[in-house]
Scaffold this active site. Structure first.
Site, PDB file in Angstrom:
ATOM      1  N   PHE A 263       0.821  -1.207   0.000  1.00 11.28           N
ATOM      2  CA  PHE A 263       0.000   0.000   0.000  1.00 11.28           C
ATOM      3  C   PHE A 263       0.854   1.256   0.000  1.00 11.28           C
ATOM      4  O   PHE A 263       1.807   1.381   0.784  1.00 11.28           O
ATOM      5  CB  PHE A 263      -0.892   0.043   1.251  1.00 11.28           C
ATOM      6  CG  PHE A 263      -2.010  -0.950   1.249  1.00 11.28           C
ATOM      7  CD1 PHE A 263      -3.225  -0.654   0.642  1.00 11.28           C
ATOM      8  CD2 PHE A 263      -1.858  -2.183   1.874  1.00 11.28           C
ATOM      9  CE1 PHE A 263      -4.263  -1.570   0.648  1.00 11.28           C
ATOM     10  CE2 PHE A 263      -2.887  -3.114   1.889  1.00 11.28           C
ATOM     11  CZ  PHE A 263      -4.094  -2.809   1.271  1.00 11.28           C
ATOM     12  N   ASP A 264       0.499   2.184  -0.868  1.00 11.92           N
ATOM     13  CA  ASP A 264       0.964   3.555  -0.722  1.00 11.92           C
ATOM     14  C   ASP A 264       0.310   4.112   0.543  1.00 11.92           C
ATOM     15  O   ASP A 264      -0.674   3.542   1.047  1.00 11.92           O
ATOM     16  CB  ASP A 264       0.548   4.360  -1.956  1.00 11.92           C
ATOM     17  CG  ASP A 264       0.870   5.833  -1.826  1.00 11.92           C
ATOM     18  OD1 ASP A 264       2.032   6.164  -1.525  1.00 11.92           O
ATOM     19  OD2 ASP A 264      -0.046   6.655  -2.005  1.00 11.92           O
ATOM     20  N   LEU A 265       0.814   5.222   1.059  1.00 10.29           N
ATOM     21  CA  LEU A 265       0.250   5.770   2.297  1.00 10.29           C
ATOM     22  C   LEU A 265      -0.586   7.028   2.064  1.00 10.29           C
ATOM     23  O   LEU A 265      -1.788   7.049   2.321  1.00 10.29           O
ATOM     24  CB  LEU A 265       1.377   6.061   3.294  1.00 10.29           C
ATOM     25  CG  LEU A 265       0.928   6.378   4.718  1.00 10.29           C
ATOM     26  CD1 LEU A 265       0.210   5.194   5.349  1.00 10.29           C
ATOM     27  CD2 LEU A 265       2.132   6.771   5.571  1.00 10.29           C
TER      28      LEU A 265
ATOM     29  N   THR B 171      -3.926   7.476  -0.078  1.00  7.39           N
ATOM     30  CA  THR B 171      -4.379   6.106  -0.300  1.00  7.39           C
ATOM     31  C   THR B 171      -5.007   5.574   0.987  1.00  7.39           C
ATOM     32  O   THR B 171      -6.182   5.231   1.020  1.00  7.39           O
ATOM     33  CB  THR B 171      -3.227   5.200  -0.755  1.00  7.39           C
ATOM     34  OG1 THR B 171      -2.696   5.696  -1.993  1.00  7.39           O
ATOM     35  CG2 THR B 171      -3.708   3.771  -0.974  1.00  7.39           C
TER      36      THR B 171
END
Length: 238
Positions: A8-10, A13
């Site tokens: 996951f991007d943070l 997102t």
């Protein structure tokens, strides 16, 4: 389930970076005696920051340089006599205190029990660790990998190679990269040869060369009911 590992991007997102940035920006200017800093300077800052983050993705500037350069340019543009390095450090500390989750994130992550979850972010290491550590997500991820740590940034394939080595992964077909940025998250996944999911709540048009495997507008669309639950772009739905 088709995937075992979710990267996951943070920002924008899982976390609402717009709200994070707004509050940290306001607090930092207020602490320097500029009570209207948010109103007076944020628009200029966002323009400058976007250019520099694009430069980072293309390898034209380092993260260390970006940290100070964005405020140097802002202060020069508005004729402000302040130390850009000190201001930038204070701003990062304020960023690290802000935790604003996007709706549906906790429910989505709780549905992934048994899967391997990791963060892959171009953001500053200390800031990202502080924000995650101060949130309900603090025990959700096997690893939090930053470009600062890896020495590369998305969309470079090398940061994905670093991630695979750290997580001891070998099978690319079982890994999904999820993020809001076509230029870093999706293009990065394309460059490394893994599937991607574009988180696109604003329903933006993709006019880039990046090709996401899936596209969603909210986290309730991100379901895990087995391989039949995944629909690739061009088919009816996710």
């Amino acid at each position: 389930m088709k995937y075992d590992v979710f990267l996951f991007d943070l920002d924008d997102t899982l976390f609402d970076f717009g709200e994070t940035e707004k509050r940290a920006f306001a607090y930092t200017f207020e602490s320097n005696g500029f009570l209207n800093g948010l109103k007076d300077y944020r628009a200029s800052y966002k323009t400058i920051s976007k250019v520099l983050w694009d430069d980072l993705e293309q390898g034209r500037i380092t993260l260390t340089e970006l940290k100070t350069e964005r405020f140097k340019r802002l202060f020069m543009q508005h004729g402000l006599e302040m130390d850009a390095e000190v201001f930038g450090q204070t701003y990062l500390k304020n960023l690290g205190k802000e935790v604003h989750l996007i709706g549906g994130v906790t429910e989505m992550l709780s549905s992934l029990t048994g899967s391997k979850l990791a963060i892959l972010t171009n953001g500053f290491k200390d800031v990202q660790l502080a924000r995650i550590g101060g949130s309900v997500l603090k025990n959700s991820f096997e690893a939090i990998i930053t470009s600062e740590e890896a020495g590369y940034q998305k969309p470079q394939a090398e940061i994905f190679e670093y991630t695979f080595n750290k997580l001891q992964l070998t099978n690319k077909s079982r890994v999904l990269m999820i993020g809001d940025s076509l230029s870093s998250d999706i293009q990065g996944g394309n460059n490394f040869g893994i599937d991607t999911c574009w988180f696109n709540p604003q329903q933006e048009i993709n006019s880039t060369t990046a090709i996401p495997t899936y596209e969603i507008q909210n986290w309730s669309e991100f379901n895990f009911i087995g391989e039949s639950g995944w629909t690739r772009i061009g088919e009816k739905s996710l």
